[in-house]
Design a protein around this motif. Structure first.
Motif: not given
Length: 124
Positions: A59-77
């Motif tokens: 949970l302490a890494d949530w912001d980092d995990l979400r930021a990485e998911a946002a960076r990697a987001h594409n149309k193949r989620t």
């Protein structure tokens, strides 16, 4: 898993035929439709939840995990998530880390646009 007994029916085989590993099967298509129906932020949250539950952080890494998911987001989620063999367990574990259970979000199956309350409820 496929039941090869041709005389079997879904109610007799504990619904195993419904859960066959079929990339183009009705269950996979329904899940893809639901994930694709989520907006971009909801898809990002879902990927971050899967990563959290998989153990890529806490949970302490949530912001980092979400930021990485946002960076990697594409149309193949949808395809990416459905390719994770432990997706259900990972999401359940992530919900537990947020103090929730999957049972809180279970809803009867229905046709129509996907319900966004399950994901957004976690973050409100």
């Amino acid at each position: 898993m496929t039941d090869t007994d041709t005389s079997s029916n879904a109610s007799d085989d504990a619904m195993l035929s419904v859960l066959e590993d079929d990339r183009d099967g009705p269950v996979q298509n329904e899940l893809k439709s639901i994930i694709r129906g989520l907006n971009e932020d909801e898809q990002i949250d879902l990927v971050a939840l899967a990563w959290l539950g998989r153990g890529d952080g806490d949970l302490a890494d949530w912001d980092d995990l979400r930021a990485e998911a946002a960076r990697a987001h594409n149309k193949r989620t949808a395809e990416y998530l459905l390719g994770m063999p432990t997706l259900g367990d990972d999401l359940e574990e992530a919900l537990a880390q947020f103090g929730h259970s999957a049972e809180e979000f279970e809803q009867p199956l229905r046709r129509g646009p996907p319900c966004r309350t399950a994901i957004t409820k976690i973050f409100l």
